[in-house]
Motif scaffolding. Sequence first.
Motif, mmCIF file in Angstrom:
data_model
loop_
_atom_site.group_PDB
_atom_site.id
_atom_site.type_symbol
_atom_site.label_atom_id
_atom_site.label_comp_id
_atom_site.label_asym_id
_atom_site.label_seq_id
_atom_site.Cartn_x
_atom_site.Cartn_y
_atom_site.Cartn_z
ATOM 1 N N SER A 99 -8.807 -12.654 -6.757
ATOM 2 C CA SER A 99 -8.312 -11.459 -6.054
ATOM 3 C C SER A 99 -7.595 -11.846 -4.775
ATOM 4 O O SER A 99 -6.531 -11.314 -4.454
ATOM 5 C CB SER A 99 -9.468 -10.514 -5.712
ATOM 6 N N LEU A 100 -8.183 -12.773 -4.035
ATOM 7 C CA LEU A 100 -7.544 -13.224 -2.798
ATOM 8 C C LEU A 100 -6.203 -13.888 -3.094
ATOM 9 O O LEU A 100 -5.232 -13.695 -2.354
ATOM 10 C CB LEU A 100 -8.478 -14.170 -2.049
ATOM 11 N N GLN A 101 -6.140 -14.644 -4.168
ATOM 12 C CA GLN A 101 -4.870 -15.259 -4.562
ATOM 13 C C GLN A 101 -3.818 -14.184 -4.852
ATOM 14 O O GLN A 101 -2.653 -14.331 -4.476
ATOM 15 C CB GLN A 101 -5.072 -16.152 -5.783
ATOM 16 N N HIS A 102 -4.229 -13.101 -5.502
ATOM 17 C CA HIS A 102 -3.295 -12.000 -5.773
ATOM 18 C C HIS A 102 -2.819 -11.357 -4.470
ATOM 19 O O HIS A 102 -1.620 -11.124 -4.292
ATOM 20 C CB HIS A 102 -3.935 -10.929 -6.657
ATOM 21 N N PHE A 103 -3.749 -11.055 -3.579
ATOM 22 C CA PHE A 103 -3.379 -10.398 -2.317
ATOM 23 C C PHE A 103 -2.415 -11.247 -1.494
ATOM 24 O O PHE A 103 -1.522 -10.718 -0.846
ATOM 25 C CB PHE A 103 -4.612 -10.107 -1.455
ATOM 26 N N LEU A 104 -2.636 -12.549 -1.505
ATOM 27 C CA LEU A 104 -1.842 -13.445 -0.661
ATOM 28 C C LEU A 104 -0.693 -14.113 -1.408
ATOM 29 O O LEU A 104 0.025 -14.934 -0.833
ATOM 30 C CB LEU A 104 -2.756 -14.499 -0.032
ATOM 31 N N ALA A 105 -0.525 -13.784 -2.689
ATOM 32 C CA ALA A 105 0.554 -14.342 -3.514
ATOM 33 C C ALA A 105 0.567 -15.867 -3.433
ATOM 34 O O ALA A 105 1.575 -16.480 -3.076
ATOM 35 C CB ALA A 105 1.902 -13.750 -3.116
ATOM 36 N N CYS A 106 -0.581 -16.468 -3.742
ATOM 37 C CA CYS A 106 -0.712 -17.920 -3.672
ATOM 38 C C CYS A 106 -1.647 -18.394 -4.773
ATOM 39 O O CYS A 106 -2.276 -17.592 -5.452
ATOM 40 C CB CYS A 106 -1.272 -18.344 -2.305
ATOM 41 N N ASP A 107 -1.726 -19.699 -4.947
ATOM 42 C CA ASP A 107 -2.674 -20.268 -5.919
ATOM 43 C C ASP A 107 -3.594 -21.277 -5.234
ATOM 44 O O ASP A 107 -3.961 -22.294 -5.813
ATOM 45 C CB ASP A 107 -1.948 -20.879 -7.109
#
Length: 177
Positions: A36-44
């Motif tokens: 979810s955090l990766q989605h919010f921050l557009a990162c991997d």
Amino acid sequence: MDYSKLENNIIDVLKEEQIKLGYRSETVRLYYPLSSLQHFLACDFDITKMKKTLQKFVETAEDSLGQIEISNAGERFCFAIPPKGVDYVHGNLDDNEFICEFIRTIERHGCTIEEIIQLFYRYSDTVCVKKTEHGEFDYLLYFENGKPDNFRYCISDEGCHMIYHRFTEEDYRDFNF
């Protein structure tokens, strides 16, 4: 790094909680999986890099949400929002009219799926309603144009009452229902 989606989600979840349970000036803990955090921050980012990135988020959000404490157990992150942040959400942000009415409707004993669907259509002409067959929940509802919100509402008919979970579009996709 753009932290706005993460901060907006924290605010949305705090508002939802205050609508459902009432307001109390206290620390609230919110839990997010790494994905979810990766989605919010557009990162991997992996766990280590995410922890460092979230410390920067804490600094940027401090004026409004206070000194957030973040911990993790593996890929599960806990955000401890202090009373200052809870108070900020309660005192400075208007209630989302839709979520207020939605919660009042769904928490009512005897509420039907038809009433819930009608409520969605009062807020938009572009509503997706899907009856599901996978057994996790009975209906998926959301606003196709993202207004008044972008959440996916998963509704279950428990006989004499309805329950719901709401997810971001990206988290919902990750579940592969």
